[in-house]
Design an enzyme around this catalytic site. Structure first.
Site, PDB file in Angstrom:
ATOM      1  N   GLY A  57     -12.944  -3.600  -0.589  1.00 27.88           N
ATOM      2  CA  GLY A  57     -12.757  -4.538   0.498  1.00 27.88           C
ATOM      3  C   GLY A  57     -13.933  -4.539   1.454  1.00 27.88           C
ATOM      4  CG  HIS A  60     -14.660  -0.231   3.860  1.00 26.13           C
ATOM      5  ND1 HIS A  60     -13.790   0.298   4.780  1.00 26.13           N
ATOM      6  CD2 HIS A  60     -13.890  -0.816   2.908  1.00 26.13           C
ATOM      7  CE1 HIS A  60     -12.539   0.068   4.392  1.00 26.13           C
ATOM      8  NE2 HIS A  60     -12.580  -0.616   3.274  1.00 26.13           N
ATOM      9  CG  HIS A 224      -8.164   0.327   3.933  1.00 24.37           C
ATOM     10  ND1 HIS A 224      -8.171   1.423   3.091  1.00 24.37           N
ATOM     11  CD2 HIS A 224      -9.118  -0.513   3.457  1.00 24.37           C
ATOM     12  CE1 HIS A 224      -9.075   1.239   2.141  1.00 24.37           C
ATOM     13  NE2 HIS A 224      -9.669   0.091   2.345  1.00 24.37           N
ATOM     14  CG  ASP A 416       7.538  -9.869  -4.865  1.00 19.98           C
ATOM     15  OD1 ASP A 416       8.116  -8.874  -5.360  1.00 19.98           O
ATOM     16  OD2 ASP A 416       6.349  -9.853  -4.499  1.00 19.98           O
ATOM     17  N   GLY A 575      11.701  -4.320 -12.523  1.00 16.36           N
ATOM     18  CA  GLY A 575      10.619  -4.585 -13.467  1.00 16.36           C
ATOM     19  C   GLY A 575      10.972  -4.165 -14.878  1.00 16.36           C
TER      20      GLY A 575
END
Length: 590
Positions: A57, A60, A224, A416, A575
């Site tokens: 991401g 950083h 984060h 979901d 799942g």
């Protein structure tokens, strides 16, 4: 908390920041669409160099684009702020933006999204015939073994030392095996811990509700905005004392990752999380060094301090200690020699050589595009009508089960799972019904077309898991291609599925008993390999799913959602249930 920024659009900010790296180092280029910074192919390069691909991401900086350059990495892939780049971005970097003839090491930090997406790209690279290794850096002791569980340590500032060494070894002509082994060896001898006085604010977002009270410091904070292990009253001397104890206490079985002897040599890295002034960082470094020397008699042969891996403008720092050990391989270079080797990467705070500026090339780089792996034909055949009939039977079961899967996931997850499975099943069915161009009897090409649908339609962790597994399945089938036309048998499918399960295990710690879809997938594959009977295999998957009702979740959102009393013994893993329905439908469609 500092909430003022010069940029309000985080996406625009990321793109301009990436472009600036090519302005400050003329040996680099930018693939803007895929957010890839890479070494220009028209600049000098060692002939035998293994390519190093990293990334993660944004937020950083200077990691990770700042570590691309001669002597360090070959490409870096950026996501949005604090979010992993997509597998497609990373695939482009590993296959199209770096030389692949000597192999590729894909090396992100150990965060779930990064592991799954960089892992998926690694499988795609292997499927394309490229020698590829994958390693996720994990050096943080802020979260101990117990809390970290199967996920393991996070990757923070100390990982920069690993990137520097593997880059230098690759530049010196080290093989892919040696570079990969060095990453593992260095990681096993590395510990890091961060602390911060405040959380950070992401440009374009609202102000977080959680702040750290004045006079307190959070120890173990992630990069984060993740919470640390604990908060204490702030005093620098006492803070450093506590941090060093977490890093070096041999009597703490939860956090003791590196042991030491009087003769051991260490490298100390003090890293700025982004918002500490150089003056204060220098004072912190002095305090850390003084306590290490006085209280632990650590022999620090190198002290490195600066801004290497940040959390935007995080008001904190991290301490990393790496024990130097003899690799016993790798172009005769020691770990210290590899750290000291020159690097032309702005994030390593090393000057760019004069001749690089002299030889500056301003012409645009021609961005190479390789043939997609799904377009490469195979000799493995299966009648497309059989494929359509069999898959459609399984897909119908998945679509019909959506409401039940959703009900289960509403109780033990975020609700979901059913919608995601149904969306993927409907998209695959649409491909089967109206494929353009029409499906052929080349089962590997057909499977790769299905993989593309899954990657584009199914999101979240389950989507990444299915995509990794199916990519590996295509690779497992192609590995059995003898060069002449041959129908795909149950034995070939079983072997490919077994290979896929092994590949999946590289990117998720989930095993049978962890209450995940693996509880259905593993018995299905094992039974198919043993018996060759698809019906028995589907029944094994159903039984595996049934067993999840009594399991305590150790991975996924079920770990911390809802009360176990509401569902233990009653609700299967959503799942696993959805996958079992699909496998049962497949067996019925044969």
């Amino acid at each position: 908390m500092q909430t003022k920024h010069f940029f309000t659009d985080p996406n625009h900010l990321v793109l301009t920041a990436l472009h600036s790296v090519t302005l400050t180092n003329p040996s680099l280029a930018l693939d803007k669409e895929n957010k890839i910074v890479f070494r220009r192919p028209d600049c000098p390069r060692s002939a035998k160099k293994v390519s190093i691909v990293t990334g993660g991401g944004s937020g950083h900086e200077p990691a990770f684009a700042g570590f691309v350059g001669t002597g360090l990495c070959d490409a870096s892939v950026a996501g949005t702020i604090f979010a992993s780049p997509s597998a497609e971005q990373i695939r482009r970097a590993a296959i199209d933006r770096v030389p692949t003839e000597n192999g590729v090491l894909i090396i992100p930090m150990n965060y779930t999204g990064d592991v799954l997406n960089f892992g998926m790209a690694a499988e795609k690279s292997r499927a394309a015939g490229i020698r590829t290794e994958f390693f996720a850096i994990n050096d943080d002791v802020g979260v101990g073994r117990v809390k970290g569980g199967k996920v393991g340590r996070r990757g923070i500032g100390g990982g920069v030392l690993i990137l520097k060494m593997v880059g230098a070894l690759a530049e010196a002509g080290g093989s892919l095996d040696d570079v990969y082994a060095l990453a593992q060896l260095a990681n096993a001898n590395l510990v890091s811990l961060g602390s911060s006085l405040e959380h950070v604010h992401v440009p374009g977002r609202g102000v977080p509700e959680d702040t750290i009270p004045h006079g307190e410091v959070e120890v173990g904070m992630g990069i984060h905005n993740e919470p640390g292990s604990h908060r204490v009253k702030f005093d620098l001397v006492e803070l450093v004392e506590g941090m060093l104890l977490q890093l070096l206490d041999h009597n703490d079985p939860d956090r003791c990752y590196v042991t030491r002897k009087p003769e051991d040599k260490f490298v100390l890295l003090v890293n700025n999380l982004g918002g500490v002034s150089p003056l204060e960082l220098a004072g912190i470094t002095d305090e850390v060094y003084r306590q290490l020397e006085r209280d632990y008699q650590v022999n620090m042969v190198r002290v490195i301090t600066g801004t290497f891996l940040t959390s935007l403008n995080g008001l904190g720092f991290s301490i990393s200690l790496m024990k130097l050990v003899d690799p016993g391989y790798g172009a005769g270079k020691s770990m210290l020699e590899l750290l000291d080797a020159p690097a032309e990467a702005i994030g390593w705070s090393a000057p760019v050589k004069t001749e690089t500026w002299t030889n500056r090339i301003d012409t645009p780089v021609d961005l190479k595009t390789t043939v997609q792996v799904e377009d490469i034909p195979s000799n493995l055949t299966l009648n497309p009508q059989t494929v359509q009939k069999t898959l459609s039977s399984g897909l119908r079961r998945v679509i019909a089960a959506e409401s039940e899967v959703t009900r289960y996931d509403t109780i033990v997850g975020d609700g979901d799972c059913g919608i995601g499975l149904k969306r993927g099943a409907e998209a695959i069915q649409s491909l089967l019904d109206s494929a353009n161009p029409p499906l052929t009897d080349d089962i590997v090409v057909t499977l790769n077309r299905i993989v593309t649908v899954v990657e584009n339609v199914m999101d979240g962790t389950s989507g990444a898991i299915y995509a990794i597994f199916l990519n590996a399945l295509a690779h497992g089938l192609r590995a059995q291609d003898t060069g002449s036309a041959m129908p795909v048998t149950t034995e070939i499918w079983a072997k490919a599925l077994e290979m896929s399960l092994q590949a999946l295990g590289k990117y998720t710690p989930a095993k049978v008993g962890d209450r995940t879809l693996v509880d259905a997938l593993t018995p299905f594959i094992e039974t198919l390999v043993e018996s060759g009977d698809l019906g028995k295999a589907a029944e094994a998957a159903r039984q595996g799913t049934e067993k999840t009702k009594g399991m305590k979740a150790s991975l996924g959102r079920s770990v911390y959602v809802g009360s176990e009393e509401e569902w233990v013994g009653k609700i299967p893993d959503p799942g696993a249930f959805g996958l079992s329905e699909f496998l049962s439908g497949i067996a019925e469609g044969i």
